[in-house]
Design a protein around this motif. Structure first.
Motif, PDB file in Angstrom:
ATOM      1  N   LEU A 180       0.887  -1.167   0.000  1.00 37.00           N
ATOM      2  CA  LEU A 180       0.000   0.000   0.000  1.00 37.00           C
ATOM      3  C   LEU A 180       0.919   1.210   0.000  1.00 37.00           C
ATOM      4  CD1 LEU A 180      -2.848   1.233   0.301  1.00 37.00           C
ATOM      5  CD2 LEU A 180      -2.580   0.994   2.786  1.00 37.00           C
ATOM      6  N   ALA A 181       1.241   1.694  -1.203  1.00 38.45           N
ATOM      7  CA  ALA A 181       2.308   2.691  -1.354  1.00 38.45           C
ATOM      8  C   ALA A 181       1.735   4.075  -1.614  1.00 38.45           C
ATOM      9  CB  ALA A 181       3.247   2.287  -2.489  1.00 38.45           C
ATOM     10  N   THR A 182       2.453   5.090  -1.153  1.00 36.83           N
ATOM     11  CA  THR A 182       2.014   6.471  -1.373  1.00 36.83           C
ATOM     12  C   THR A 182       2.288   6.931  -2.804  1.00 36.83           C
ATOM     13  OG1 THR A 182       4.152   7.231  -0.564  1.00 36.83           O
ATOM     14  CG2 THR A 182       2.346   7.134   1.035  1.00 36.83           C
ATOM     15  N   ALA A 183       3.143   6.207  -3.516  1.00 34.39           N
ATOM     16  CA  ALA A 183       3.446   6.522  -4.917  1.00 34.39           C
ATOM     17  C   ALA A 183       3.901   5.222  -5.574  1.00 34.39           C
ATOM     18  CB  ALA A 183       4.542   7.579  -5.007  1.00 34.39           C
ATOM     19  N   PRO A 184       3.750   5.107  -6.896  1.00 38.83           N
ATOM     20  CA  PRO A 184       4.145   3.851  -7.554  1.00 38.83           C
ATOM     21  C   PRO A 184       5.629   3.566  -7.332  1.00 38.83           C
ATOM     22  CG  PRO A 184       2.931   5.289  -9.066  1.00 38.83           C
ATOM     23  CD  PRO A 184       3.242   6.104  -7.857  1.00 38.83           C
ATOM     24  N   LEU A 185       5.954   2.301  -7.173  1.00 41.37           N
ATOM     25  CA  LEU A 185       7.368   1.935  -7.133  1.00 41.37           C
ATOM     26  C   LEU A 185       7.548   0.564  -7.771  1.00 41.37           C
ATOM     27  CD1 LEU A 185       8.615   0.881  -3.598  1.00 41.37           C
ATOM     28  CD2 LEU A 185       6.212   1.306  -4.056  1.00 41.37           C
ATOM     29  N   ASP A 186       8.779   0.288  -8.085  1.00 43.11           N
ATOM     30  CA  ASP A 186       9.115  -0.951  -8.768  1.00 43.11           C
ATOM     31  C   ASP A 186       9.275  -2.066  -7.739  1.00 43.11           C
ATOM     32  OD1 ASP A 186       9.898  -2.628 -10.839  1.00 43.11           O
ATOM     33  OD2 ASP A 186      12.025  -2.186 -10.499  1.00 43.11           O
ATOM     34  N   ALA A 187       8.341  -3.010  -7.724  1.00 43.52           N
ATOM     35  CA  ALA A 187       8.430  -4.105  -6.752  1.00 43.52           C
ATOM     36  C   ALA A 187       7.629  -5.283  -7.279  1.00 43.52           C
ATOM     37  CB  ALA A 187       7.894  -3.659  -5.396  1.00 43.52           C
ATOM     38  N   ASP A 188       8.082  -6.501  -6.979  1.00 48.99           N
ATOM     39  CA  ASP A 188       7.417  -7.703  -7.487  1.00 48.99           C
ATOM     40  C   ASP A 188       6.363  -8.192  -6.499  1.00 48.99           C
ATOM     41  OD1 ASP A 188       9.123  -8.470  -5.505  1.00 48.99           O
ATOM     42  OD2 ASP A 188       9.710 -10.351  -6.480  1.00 48.99           O
ATOM     43  N   VAL A 189       5.396  -7.316  -6.221  1.00 52.42           N
ATOM     44  CA  VAL A 189       4.366  -7.638  -5.244  1.00 52.42           C
ATOM     45  C   VAL A 189       3.126  -6.832  -5.645  1.00 52.42           C
ATOM     46  CG1 VAL A 189       5.326  -5.821  -3.708  1.00 52.42           C
ATOM     47  CG2 VAL A 189       3.888  -7.615  -2.738  1.00 52.42           C
ATOM     48  N   PRO A 190       1.918  -7.360  -5.459  1.00 51.13           N
ATOM     49  CA  PRO A 190       0.723  -6.588  -5.788  1.00 51.13           C
ATOM     50  C   PRO A 190       0.731  -5.256  -5.051  1.00 51.13           C
ATOM     51  CG  PRO A 190       0.124  -8.849  -5.246  1.00 51.13           C
ATOM     52  CD  PRO A 190       1.588  -8.707  -4.942  1.00 51.13           C
ATOM     53  N   MET A 191       0.267  -4.197  -5.719  1.00 51.87           N
ATOM     54  CA  MET A 191       0.410  -2.856  -5.151  1.00 51.87           C
ATOM     55  C   MET A 191      -0.851  -2.036  -5.343  1.00 51.87           C
ATOM     56  SD  MET A 191       3.313  -0.022  -6.094  1.00 51.87           S
ATOM     57  CE  MET A 191       4.284  -1.430  -6.629  1.00 51.87           C
ATOM     58  N   THR A 192      -1.228  -1.303  -4.303  1.00 53.72           N
ATOM     59  CA  THR A 192      -2.236  -0.255  -4.403  1.00 53.72           C
ATOM     60  C   THR A 192      -1.525   1.056  -4.111  1.00 53.72           C
ATOM     61  OG1 THR A 192      -3.966  -1.737  -3.585  1.00 53.72           O
ATOM     62  CG2 THR A 192      -4.400   0.624  -3.433  1.00 53.72           C
ATOM     63  N   VAL A 193      -1.789   2.068  -4.927  1.00 59.35           N
ATOM     64  CA  VAL A 193      -1.216   3.387  -4.662  1.00 59.35           C
ATOM     65  C   VAL A 193      -2.310   4.264  -4.066  1.00 59.35           C
ATOM     66  CG1 VAL A 193      -0.170   5.453  -5.672  1.00 59.35           C
ATOM     67  CG2 VAL A 193       0.508   3.173  -6.474  1.00 59.35           C
ATOM     68  N   ASP A 194      -2.007   4.819  -2.911  1.00 59.03           N
ATOM     69  CA  ASP A 194      -2.973   5.668  -2.197  1.00 59.03           C
ATOM     70  C   ASP A 194      -2.162   6.726  -1.475  1.00 59.03           C
ATOM     71  OD1 ASP A 194      -4.888   6.798  -0.493  1.00 59.03           O
ATOM     72  OD2 ASP A 194      -5.971   4.893  -0.296  1.00 59.03           O
ATOM     73  N   ASP A 195      -2.326   7.975  -1.896  1.00 53.49           N
ATOM     74  CA  ASP A 195      -1.476   9.014  -1.304  1.00 53.49           C
ATOM     75  C   ASP A 195      -2.130   9.710  -0.123  1.00 53.49           C
ATOM     76  OD1 ASP A 195      -3.369  10.560  -2.524  1.00 53.49           O
ATOM     77  OD2 ASP A 195      -1.985  11.619  -3.859  1.00 53.49           O
ATOM     78  N   ARG A 196      -3.208   9.162   0.371  1.00 53.27           N
ATOM     79  CA  ARG A 196      -3.804   9.737   1.576  1.00 53.27           C
ATOM     80  C   ARG A 196      -2.958   9.416   2.808  1.00 53.27           C
ATOM     81  NH1 ARG A 196      -9.785   7.391   1.183  1.00 53.27           N
ATOM     82  NH2 ARG A 196      -8.607   5.699   0.212  1.00 53.27           N
TER      83      ARG A 196
END
Lengths: 199, 199
Positions: free
Chosen positions: A50-66
Protein backbone atom coordinates in the motif's frame (compact mmCIF):
# COMPACT_ATOMS: atom_id res chain seq x y z
CA UNK A 1 -3.57 -14.43 5.02
CA UNK A 2 -3.77 -11.13 3.18
CA UNK A 3 -1.12 -8.78 4.54
CA UNK A 4 -1.18 -5.06 3.72
CA UNK A 5 2.24 -3.42 4.00
CA UNK A 6 2.04 0.39 3.96
CA UNK A 7 5.07 2.07 2.43
CA UNK A 8 5.96 5.76 2.22
CA UNK A 9 7.69 5.99 -1.14
CA UNK A 10 8.65 9.68 -1.05
CA UNK A 11 11.16 11.09 1.44
CA UNK A 12 10.91 8.13 3.83
CA UNK A 13 12.36 7.95 7.34
CA UNK A 14 12.92 11.67 7.86
CA UNK A 15 13.86 11.08 11.49
CA UNK A 16 17.01 9.34 10.22
CA UNK A 17 18.02 12.49 8.32
CA UNK A 18 20.79 13.22 10.84
CA UNK A 19 22.63 10.04 9.84
CA UNK A 20 21.43 9.23 6.28
CA UNK A 21 20.95 11.50 3.26
CA UNK A 22 17.69 11.34 1.25
CA UNK A 23 18.97 8.80 -1.29
CA UNK A 24 20.37 6.61 1.50
CA UNK A 25 17.07 6.78 3.34
CA UNK A 26 15.26 5.63 0.20
CA UNK A 27 17.63 2.71 -0.31
CA UNK A 28 17.55 1.75 3.36
CA UNK A 29 13.76 1.86 3.54
CA UNK A 30 13.58 -0.37 0.44
CA UNK A 31 15.94 -2.83 2.12
CA UNK A 32 13.74 -2.87 5.23
CA UNK A 33 10.68 -3.42 3.04
CA UNK A 34 12.42 -6.37 1.41
CA UNK A 35 13.06 -7.94 4.81
CA UNK A 36 9.42 -7.48 5.84
CA UNK A 37 8.03 -8.92 2.60
CA UNK A 38 10.28 -11.97 2.95
CA UNK A 39 9.23 -12.59 6.57
CA UNK A 40 5.55 -12.25 5.61
CA UNK A 41 5.92 -14.70 2.74
CA UNK A 42 7.86 -17.20 4.85
CA UNK A 43 5.08 -17.02 7.44
CA UNK A 44 2.61 -17.99 4.73
CA UNK A 45 1.16 -14.52 4.20
CA UNK A 46 0.33 -12.88 0.89
CA UNK A 47 1.76 -9.36 1.00
CA UNK A 48 0.20 -6.41 -0.81
CA UNK A 49 2.01 -3.11 -0.93
CA UNK A 50 0.00 0.00 0.00
CA UNK A 51 2.31 2.69 -1.35
CA UNK A 52 2.01 6.47 -1.37
CA UNK A 53 3.45 6.52 -4.92
CA UNK A 54 4.15 3.85 -7.55
CA UNK A 55 7.37 1.93 -7.13
CA UNK A 56 9.11 -0.95 -8.77
CA UNK A 57 8.43 -4.10 -6.75
CA UNK A 58 7.42 -7.70 -7.49
CA UNK A 59 4.37 -7.64 -5.24
CA UNK A 60 0.72 -6.59 -5.79
CA UNK A 61 0.41 -2.86 -5.15
CA UNK A 62 -2.24 -0.26 -4.40
CA UNK A 63 -1.22 3.39 -4.66
CA UNK A 64 -2.97 5.67 -2.20
CA UNK A 65 -1.48 9.01 -1.30
CA UNK A 66 -3.80 9.74 1.58
CA UNK A 67 -2.48 9.74 5.15
CA UNK A 68 -1.69 6.33 6.63
CA UNK A 69 -4.85 5.93 8.70
CA UNK A 70 -7.21 6.69 5.82
CA UNK A 71 -5.30 4.55 3.34
CA UNK A 72 -5.17 1.55 5.67
CA UNK A 73 -8.85 1.80 6.58
CA UNK A 74 -9.71 1.84 2.86
CA UNK A 75 -7.69 -1.35 2.42
CA UNK A 76 -8.94 -3.08 5.56
CA UNK A 77 -11.23 -6.03 5.03
CA UNK A 78 -11.93 -8.78 7.54
CA UNK A 79 -9.08 -11.30 7.64
CA UNK A 80 -6.49 -8.69 6.86
CA UNK A 81 -3.18 -8.13 8.58
CA UNK A 82 -1.30 -4.83 8.43
CA UNK A 83 2.45 -5.03 8.93
CA UNK A 84 4.61 -1.92 8.85
CA UNK A 85 7.45 -1.75 6.33
CA UNK A 86 10.07 -0.57 8.85
CA UNK A 87 10.36 -3.81 10.81
CA UNK A 88 13.55 -5.36 9.41
CA UNK A 89 13.90 -7.59 12.49
CA UNK A 90 10.52 -9.25 11.86
CA UNK A 91 10.85 -13.02 11.76
CA UNK A 92 8.47 -15.53 10.14
CA UNK A 93 7.87 -16.91 13.66
CA UNK A 94 6.72 -13.53 14.98
CA UNK A 95 4.43 -12.98 11.98
CA UNK A 96 3.05 -16.50 12.40
CA UNK A 97 2.23 -15.70 16.02
CA UNK A 98 0.16 -12.77 14.72
CA UNK A 99 -1.66 -15.01 12.22
CA UNK A 100 -2.21 -17.83 14.71
CA UNK A 101 -3.62 -15.87 17.65
CA UNK A 102 -7.27 -16.88 17.81
CA UNK A 103 -8.70 -13.45 18.59
CA UNK A 104 -10.82 -11.09 16.52
CA UNK A 105 -8.17 -8.39 16.64
CA UNK A 106 -4.50 -9.09 17.31
CA UNK A 107 -2.02 -6.26 17.98
CA UNK A 108 1.77 -6.16 18.04
CA UNK A 109 2.78 -2.98 19.88
CA UNK A 110 5.73 -0.88 18.84
CA UNK A 111 8.07 0.66 21.34
CA UNK A 112 6.62 4.05 22.30
CA UNK A 113 3.01 3.02 21.94
CA UNK A 114 2.54 2.53 18.21
CA UNK A 115 0.99 -0.47 16.48
CA UNK A 116 3.61 -2.16 14.34
CA UNK A 117 1.49 -5.07 13.16
CA UNK A 118 -2.13 -6.03 13.53
CA UNK A 119 -4.62 -8.54 12.28
CA UNK A 120 -8.35 -7.92 12.12
CA UNK A 121 -11.08 -10.50 11.71
CA UNK A 122 -13.62 -7.97 13.00
CA UNK A 123 -15.57 -6.10 10.27
CA UNK A 124 -16.16 -3.07 12.50
CA UNK A 125 -12.53 -2.47 13.36
CA UNK A 126 -10.84 0.69 12.06
CA UNK A 127 -7.29 1.87 12.61
CA UNK A 128 -6.11 5.24 13.90
CA UNK A 129 -2.35 5.54 13.76
CA UNK A 130 -2.11 8.97 15.36
CA UNK A 131 -0.60 9.49 18.81
CA UNK A 132 -0.09 6.25 20.66
CA UNK A 133 -2.21 4.02 18.49
CA UNK A 134 -1.70 0.81 20.50
CA UNK A 135 -3.82 1.89 23.47
CA UNK A 136 -6.55 3.24 21.18
CA UNK A 137 -6.56 0.10 19.05
CA UNK A 138 -6.69 -2.14 22.11
CA UNK A 139 -9.60 -0.18 23.56
CA UNK A 140 -11.59 -0.08 20.32
CA UNK A 141 -11.00 -3.73 19.58
CA UNK A 142 -11.99 -4.65 23.13
CA UNK A 143 -15.32 -2.87 22.66
CA UNK A 144 -15.95 -4.91 19.50
CA UNK A 145 -14.77 -8.36 20.63
CA UNK A 146 -11.70 -10.30 21.68
CA UNK A 147 -8.20 -8.82 21.55
CA UNK A 148 -4.80 -10.51 21.54
CA UNK A 149 -1.41 -8.86 22.05
CA UNK A 150 1.80 -10.28 20.60
CA UNK A 151 4.85 -9.97 22.85
CA UNK A 152 7.74 -9.63 20.38
CA UNK A 153 10.83 -7.47 20.66
CA UNK A 154 11.38 -7.93 16.93
CA UNK A 155 7.94 -6.64 16.01
CA UNK A 156 8.20 -3.89 18.63
CA UNK A 157 11.35 -2.55 17.01
CA UNK A 158 10.35 -0.18 14.23
CA UNK A 159 13.30 1.70 12.84
CA UNK A 160 12.52 5.40 13.13
CA UNK A 161 15.43 7.07 14.88
CA UNK A 162 19.21 6.62 15.00
CA UNK A 163 18.91 4.84 18.38
CA UNK A 164 16.79 2.17 16.69
CA UNK A 165 19.64 1.29 14.34
CA UNK A 166 21.46 -0.21 17.32
CA UNK A 167 18.87 -2.97 17.53
CA UNK A 168 19.22 -3.66 13.83
CA UNK A 169 23.00 -3.99 14.09
CA UNK A 170 22.69 -6.27 17.13
CA UNK A 171 19.95 -8.59 15.88
CA UNK A 172 19.64 -8.06 12.13
CA UNK A 173 20.71 -10.60 9.53
CA UNK A 174 18.77 -9.45 6.46
CA UNK A 175 18.96 -6.87 3.71
CA UNK A 176 18.59 -3.80 5.92
CA UNK A 177 21.27 -4.88 8.38
CA UNK A 178 23.60 -5.68 5.47
CA UNK A 179 22.85 -2.31 3.88
CA UNK A 180 23.63 -0.52 7.14
CA UNK A 181 26.90 -2.38 7.66
CA UNK A 182 27.90 -1.76 4.03
CA UNK A 183 27.18 1.95 4.61
CA UNK A 184 29.80 1.91 7.37
CA UNK A 185 27.68 1.69 10.50
CA UNK A 186 28.93 -0.37 13.39
CA UNK A 187 28.24 -0.88 17.07
CA UNK A 188 30.20 1.20 19.54
CA UNK A 189 30.07 0.81 23.30
CA UNK A 190 28.67 3.69 25.33
CA UNK A 191 27.87 3.30 29.04
CA UNK A 192 26.16 -0.04 29.46
CA UNK A 193 24.16 0.06 26.23
CA UNK A 194 25.39 -0.14 22.68
CA UNK A 195 25.19 2.82 20.32
CA UNK A 196 26.01 3.27 16.65
CA UNK A 197 29.02 4.80 14.94
CA UNK A 198 29.82 5.33 11.28
CA UNK A 199 33.25 4.97 9.76
CA UNK B 1 13.78 -23.97 38.05
CA UNK B 2 16.19 -22.05 40.27
CA UNK B 3 16.05 -18.36 39.33
CA UNK B 4 18.65 -15.91 40.58
CA UNK B 5 17.41 -12.32 40.69
CA UNK B 6 20.23 -9.80 41.18
CA UNK B 7 19.20 -6.68 43.04
CA UNK B 8 21.15 -3.49 43.75
CA UNK B 9 19.93 -2.52 47.20
CA UNK B 10 21.85 0.74 47.61
CA UNK B 11 21.19 3.80 45.44
CA UNK B 12 19.39 1.84 42.71
CA UNK B 13 18.40 3.17 39.28
CA UNK B 14 20.66 6.22 39.24
CA UNK B 15 19.75 6.91 35.62
CA UNK B 16 16.24 7.76 36.83
CA UNK B 17 17.64 10.46 39.14
CA UNK B 18 16.33 13.22 36.86
CA UNK B 19 12.74 12.18 37.58
CA UNK B 20 12.84 10.34 40.94
CA UNK B 21 14.63 11.22 44.19
CA UNK B 22 16.72 8.56 46.01
CA UNK B 23 13.90 7.38 48.28
CA UNK B 24 11.51 7.17 45.33
CA UNK B 25 14.07 5.18 43.36
CA UNK B 26 14.39 2.72 46.23
CA UNK B 27 10.61 2.30 46.51
CA UNK B 28 10.18 2.01 42.74
CA UNK B 29 12.94 -0.57 42.39
CA UNK B 30 11.36 -2.63 45.18
CA UNK B 31 8.03 -2.48 43.34
CA UNK B 32 9.72 -3.70 40.13
CA UNK B 33 11.40 -6.50 42.08
CA UNK B 34 7.99 -7.52 43.43
CA UNK B 35 6.61 -7.76 39.89
CA UNK B 36 9.56 -9.87 38.75
CA UNK B 37 9.36 -12.26 41.72
CA UNK B 38 5.64 -12.76 41.10
CA UNK B 39 6.13 -13.48 37.40
CA UNK B 40 8.93 -15.96 38.20
CA UNK B 41 6.79 -17.77 40.78
CA UNK B 42 3.76 -17.89 38.48
CA UNK B 43 5.98 -19.40 35.79
CA UNK B 44 6.90 -22.17 38.24
CA UNK B 45 10.34 -20.81 39.08
CA UNK B 46 11.94 -20.65 42.51
CA UNK B 47 13.42 -17.18 42.91
CA UNK B 48 16.52 -16.42 44.98
CA UNK B 49 17.56 -12.87 45.59
CA UNK B 50 21.21 -11.98 44.95
CA UNK B 51 21.40 -8.64 46.73
CA UNK B 52 24.26 -6.21 47.19
CA UNK B 53 23.12 -5.61 50.79
CA UNK B 54 20.61 -7.30 53.13
CA UNK B 55 17.00 -6.31 52.64
CA UNK B 56 13.64 -7.30 53.99
CA UNK B 57 12.01 -9.74 51.56
CA UNK B 58 10.16 -13.05 51.80
CA UNK B 59 12.48 -14.88 49.44
CA UNK B 60 15.78 -16.78 49.93
CA UNK B 61 18.64 -14.32 49.73
CA UNK B 62 22.38 -14.26 49.16
CA UNK B 63 24.22 -11.04 49.93
CA UNK B 64 27.20 -10.39 47.66
CA UNK B 65 28.52 -6.87 47.25
CA UNK B 66 30.83 -7.66 44.36
CA UNK B 67 30.07 -6.29 40.89
CA UNK B 68 27.19 -7.93 39.04
CA UNK B 69 29.26 -10.19 36.78
CA UNK B 70 31.32 -11.67 39.61
CA UNK B 71 28.33 -12.13 41.90
CA UNK B 72 26.24 -13.85 39.24
CA UNK B 73 29.07 -16.17 38.20
CA UNK B 74 29.52 -17.20 41.83
CA UNK B 75 25.81 -18.06 41.98
CA UNK B 76 25.63 -19.77 38.60
CA UNK B 77 25.16 -23.54 38.66
CA UNK B 78 23.83 -25.63 35.81
CA UNK B 79 20.05 -25.38 35.56
CA UNK B 80 20.02 -21.81 36.77
CA UNK B 81 18.15 -18.87 35.30
CA UNK B 82 19.14 -15.27 35.94
CA UNK B 83 16.37 -12.69 35.62
CA UNK B 84 17.02 -9.01 36.19
CA UNK B 85 15.00 -7.19 38.84
CA UNK B 86 14.11 -4.22 36.63
CA UNK B 87 11.72 -6.05 34.31
CA UNK B 88 8.30 -5.06 35.66
CA UNK B 89 6.64 -6.00 32.37
CA UNK B 90 7.83 -9.61 32.62
CA UNK B 91 4.93 -12.02 32.29
CA UNK B 92 4.78 -15.64 33.47
CA UNK B 93 4.40 -16.59 29.78
CA UNK B 94 7.65 -14.89 28.82
CA UNK B 95 9.51 -16.47 31.74
CA UNK B 96 8.04 -19.86 30.84
CA UNK B 97 9.35 -19.44 27.30
CA UNK B 98 12.80 -19.00 28.84
CA UNK B 99 12.41 -22.15 30.93
CA UNK B 100 10.92 -24.21 28.11
CA UNK B 101 13.45 -23.47 25.36
CA UNK B 102 15.34 -26.73 24.88
CA UNK B 103 18.80 -25.23 24.45
CA UNK B 104 21.86 -25.36 26.67
CA UNK B 105 21.89 -21.59 27.03
CA UNK B 106 18.83 -19.40 26.47
CA UNK B 107 19.10 -15.62 26.27
CA UNK B 108 16.50 -12.85 26.41
CA UNK B 109 18.12 -9.70 25.04
CA UNK B 110 17.47 -6.28 26.47
CA UNK B 111 17.01 -3.24 24.31
CA UNK B 112 20.46 -1.78 23.68
CA UNK B 113 22.30 -5.07 23.74
CA UNK B 114 22.09 -6.22 27.34
CA UNK B 115 20.98 -9.63 28.62
CA UNK B 116 17.84 -9.22 30.68
CA UNK B 117 17.23 -12.88 31.38
CA UNK B 118 19.14 -16.06 30.69
CA UNK B 119 19.06 -19.73 31.51
CA UNK B 120 22.13 -21.93 31.56
CA UNK B 121 22.22 -25.71 31.49
CA UNK B 122 25.86 -25.56 30.40
CA UNK B 123 28.43 -25.98 33.23
CA UNK B 124 31.09 -24.01 31.36
CA UNK B 125 28.99 -20.92 30.75
CA UNK B 126 29.97 -17.69 32.51
CA UNK B 127 28.30 -14.29 32.30
CA UNK B 128 29.91 -10.96 31.48
CA UNK B 129 27.45 -8.11 31.87
CA UNK B 130 29.79 -5.34 30.72
CA UNK B 131 29.25 -3.50 27.43
CA UNK B 132 26.69 -5.16 25.24
CA UNK B 133 26.50 -8.49 27.00
CA UNK B 134 23.99 -10.12 24.65
CA UNK B 135 26.39 -10.50 21.73
CA UNK B 136 29.17 -11.76 24.02
CA UNK B 137 26.86 -14.23 25.75
CA UNK B 138 25.53 -15.50 22.44
CA UNK B 139 29.03 -16.00 21.08
CA UNK B 140 30.35 -17.74 24.20
CA UNK B 141 27.31 -19.96 24.54
CA UNK B 142 27.54 -20.87 20.86
CA UNK B 143 31.13 -22.02 21.35
CA UNK B 144 29.98 -24.28 24.21
CA UNK B 145 26.77 -25.71 22.76
CA UNK B 146 23.29 -24.81 21.60
CA UNK B 147 21.84 -21.31 22.11
CA UNK B 148 18.25 -20.09 22.09
CA UNK B 149 17.04 -16.51 21.97
CA UNK B 150 13.70 -15.41 23.41
CA UNK B 151 11.87 -12.78 21.35
CA UNK B 152 9.95 -10.80 23.98
CA UNK B 153 9.30 -7.07 24.13
CA UNK B 154 8.40 -7.46 27.80
CA UNK B 155 11.69 -9.10 28.69
CA UNK B 156 13.59 -6.67 26.45
CA UNK B 157 12.21 -3.71 28.37
CA UNK B 158 14.46 -3.10 31.36
CA UNK B 159 13.61 0.13 33.11
CA UNK B 160 16.79 2.20 33.24
CA UNK B 161 16.00 5.64 31.86
CA UNK B 162 13.01 7.99 31.87
CA UNK B 163 12.14 6.95 28.30
CA UNK B 164 11.68 3.37 29.53
CA UNK B 165 8.92 4.49 31.92
CA UNK B 166 6.73 5.07 28.86
CA UNK B 167 6.63 1.33 28.18
CA UNK B 168 5.70 0.64 31.79
CA UNK B 169 2.81 3.12 31.69
CA UNK B 170 1.57 1.68 28.38
CA UNK B 171 1.81 -2.02 29.20
CA UNK B 172 2.21 -2.33 32.97
CA UNK B 173 -0.46 -3.66 35.30
CA UNK B 174 1.56 -4.58 38.37
CA UNK B 175 3.12 -2.98 41.42
CA UNK B 176 5.66 -0.84 39.59
CA UNK B 177 3.13 0.60 37.15
CA UNK B 178 0.77 1.33 40.05
CA UNK B 179 3.58 2.97 42.00
CA UNK B 180 4.46 5.15 39.02
CA UNK B 181 0.85 6.22 38.44
CA UNK B 182 0.39 6.93 42.16
CA UNK B 183 3.54 9.08 42.00
CA UNK B 184 1.80 11.24 39.40
CA UNK B 185 3.32 9.97 36.17
CA UNK B 186 1.13 9.75 33.11
CA UNK B 187 1.44 9.36 29.37
CA UNK B 188 1.64 12.49 27.27
CA UNK B 189 1.61 12.59 23.50
CA UNK B 190 4.72 13.87 21.77
CA UNK B 191 5.20 13.50 18.02
CA UNK B 192 4.05 10.01 17.07
CA UNK B 193 5.39 8.27 20.17
CA UNK B 194 4.21 8.55 23.75
CA UNK B 195 6.33 10.19 26.44
CA UNK B 196 5.91 10.65 30.18
CA UNK B 197 4.75 13.63 32.20
CA UNK B 198 4.35 14.12 35.94
CA UNK B 199 1.57 16.06 37.58
Amino acid sequence: MRVVVPFAANDPKTRLASVLDPEERRAFSRAMLGDVLEAVREAGGEPELLATAPLDADVPMTVDDRPLTEAVNAALEPETAVVMADLPLATPEAIEALFDASREVVLAPGRGGGTNALLSRQPGFRVDYHDGSFLKHRERAGELGSVGVIDSHRLATDIDEPADLVELLIHGEGRAADWLRDAGFELVRRESRLAIGRE
